[in-house]
Motif scaffolding. Structure first.
Motif, PDB file in Angstrom:
ATOM      1  N   LYS A  67      30.375  47.174  27.997  1.00 50.09           N
ATOM      2  CA  LYS A  67      31.280  47.303  29.137  1.00 50.09           C
ATOM      3  C   LYS A  67      32.717  47.164  28.645  1.00 50.09           C
ATOM      4  O   LYS A  67      33.058  46.204  27.964  1.00 50.09           O
ATOM      5  CB  LYS A  67      30.973  46.242  30.205  1.00 50.09           C
ATOM      6  N   ASN A 111      36.106  49.315  41.464  1.00 45.47           N
ATOM      7  CA  ASN A 111      36.570  48.527  40.323  1.00 45.47           C
ATOM      8  C   ASN A 111      37.910  48.995  39.756  1.00 45.47           C
ATOM      9  O   ASN A 111      38.137  48.919  38.547  1.00 45.47           O
ATOM     10  CB  ASN A 111      35.508  48.539  39.211  1.00 45.47           C
ATOM     11  N   ASN A 113      37.864  48.574  35.701  1.00 47.63           N
ATOM     12  CA  ASN A 113      37.174  47.468  35.030  1.00 47.63           C
ATOM     13  C   ASN A 113      35.683  47.730  34.928  1.00 47.63           C
ATOM     14  O   ASN A 113      35.093  48.464  35.735  1.00 47.63           O
ATOM     15  CB  ASN A 113      37.391  46.155  35.793  1.00 47.63           C
ATOM     16  N   ASP A 114      35.045  47.093  33.929  1.00 44.29           N
ATOM     17  CA  ASP A 114      33.592  47.002  33.830  1.00 44.29           C
ATOM     18  C   ASP A 114      32.886  48.360  33.874  1.00 44.29           C
ATOM     19  O   ASP A 114      31.965  48.587  34.652  1.00 44.29           O
ATOM     20  CB  ASP A 114      33.030  46.108  34.942  1.00 44.29           C
ATOM     21  N   ASP A 125      30.514  51.132  31.942  1.00 45.27           N
ATOM     22  CA  ASP A 125      29.506  51.182  30.885  1.00 45.27           C
ATOM     23  C   ASP A 125      29.757  52.351  29.949  1.00 45.27           C
ATOM     24  O   ASP A 125      29.738  53.512  30.358  1.00 45.27           O
ATOM     25  CB  ASP A 125      28.109  51.313  31.493  1.00 45.27           C
TER      26      ASP A 125
END
Length: 439
Positions: free
Chosen positions: A234, A410, A432-433, A435
């Protein structure tokens, strides 16, 4: 703009159709010219100059609908064209949802004031255009032994449209555009062939950036030397203003009425619900003067207006034309967006980069797809690893996966750097975050 002769023909087509069995009719005439010059390395590779005029007619007959087109715009040949179209339409299945818009929704102005056409367009010579394409190549060719090839491309076009409908609409529009681009490919390590490009575009010749296009493309290509995969995980994801529309496009597509009516949209039943970050306020602002995408009316003649699409993450509207509105038994809005703008943040791309602790700055998408029903996506990417605010190394052959609704929730930051030469004026954005899959 469309000639008076063509306007008279359009009126005659509509009157003739109504006299021969149509209950309603809509006629459009489009006229356009374009030229393109590609200069590759040391020689001209492609030269294209073309013009086209086309007439479109839509028949509404006894609950049936037919649409036909021709580029033979003279009254003698149009008479059998209309007759054959009417006869063919009578054989089609009934579709009572096909109707012209309510006349109260039509644009009723004179079409002036947006200033989308450059009067210099018809004065430019082919030599001037070719010189720009060649100059973009000359900026690069022979300056670096690693350059395999460089191409400079110049394009321009002008277009005008005249549309009338039997229940009271008449509208005209026209615009011009100019663009200059360059692409560069390099010899990298082993079999690697990094390449990149750059461009500028404008509605007006004098506003077109005419120097530095080739050198910018070369700089972007050189930055890709040494690209490699990095570990999966991530990461924060920074997407620049050249590429952010790749992620916005499926979100906009999910707002169209045909996807909603077929329940093929992950935004189905999400109207007036919060589906994205509070940082996302997206607006359709169609009346910006001298702006790509500006228009007074849509393809149906319905007047455009400024609309908030997402208000602090809450979905506020859909794009629903007359036909889909009848099928869904809802109020129509407009066929689609004109100029997308956004409430901007306070930082540009460079400043946003310094806020990234461990992330990837995406400079290009390489294939992939998204599921229009669920919002699940998988895209190939290339770009740069960023650690503690510093660009560390170029990366490629990696994928991002996830769900678009989760992605847009996000949002970490929205930039202040939209490209104003585009109809989608979307700035760089930080998420953010996300994959990433690599090693």
């Amino acid at each position: 703009m469309i000639s008076q002769e063509y306007k008279k023909i359009a009126q005659w087509v509509m009157d003739h159709a109504l006299k021969n069995g149509c209950q309603a009719c809509r006629v459009s005439i489009n006229a356009g010219t374009e030229s393109a010059f590609d200069y590759r390395d040391t020689q001209l590779e492609k030269l294209t100059q073309a013009s086209q005029n086309k007439l479109y007619v839509e028949f509404f007959i006894d609950g049936r609908y037919g649409s036909y087109s021709t580029n033979r715009i003279n009254q003698k040949e149009l008479e059998p064209f209309i007759k054959n179209g009417i006869d063919a339409t009578r054989y089609l299945a009934e579709d009572t949802f096909r109707q012209l818009p309510d006349p109260s929704r039509y644009y009723k102005g004179d079409g002036k004031g947006l200033d989308l056409f450059d009067p210099k367009y018809d004065q430019l010579q082919a030599d001037e255009k070719l010189a720009l394409a060649k100059a973009a190549v000359v900026e690069v060719y022979g300056t670096d032994d690693r350059v395999i090839s460089v191409t400079g491309s110049y394009n321009d076009r002008s277009g005008s449209s005249y549309r009338i409908a039997s229940n009271g609409f008449e509208g005209e529009s026209g615009s011009s555009s100019f663009s200059l681009s360059a692409s560069v490919s390099l010899k990298g390590d082993d079999d690697a062939r990094p390449e990149s490009w750059w461009y500028d575009s404008s509605l007006y010749w004098d506003k077109l950036e005419k120097a530095g296009i080739g050198t910018t493309a070369l700089k972007r290509a050189l930055q890709k030397l040494g690209q490699q995969k990095i570990s999966s995980g991530k990461y924060q994801m920074l997407v620049d203003n050249m590429n952010i529309t790749r992620l916005l496009s499926p979100l906009i597509s999910a707002m169209y009425g045909n996807a909603l009516q077929q329940k093929n949209s992950f935004l189905h039943d999400k109207l007036n619900k919060k589906v994205a970050s509070s940082k996302l306020t997206l607006i359709d602002d169609p009346h910006i003067v001298k702006a790509s995408g500006a228009r007074w009316f849509d393809g149906e003649g319905v007047a455009t207006q400024k609309r908030t699409l997402f208000d602090k993450g809450t979905l506020k509207t859909y794009f629903i034309d007359t036909y889909i509105a009848k099928k869904m038994e809802v109020e129509p809005t407009v066929q689609g967006p004109s100029i997308l703008t956004m409430e901007l943040g306070s930082k540009n791309l460079e400043q946003m980069t310094t806020d990234v602790q461990k992330g990837i700055w995406i400079t290009g998408f390489n294939g992939g797809n998204s599921n229009s029903s669920t919002g699940d996506f998988s895209f190939g990417i290339e770009g740069f690893l960023v650690e503690k605010g510093k660009v560390v190394k170029p990366v490629n052959e990696m994928n991002i996966t996830g769900n678009l609704l989760t992605l847009w929730v996000n949002i970490e930051a929205i930039g202040n750097d939209p490209r104003l030469n585009s109809s989608w004026r979307i700035p760089s954005m930080l998420f953010n975050d996300v994959d990433f899959s690599g090693l």
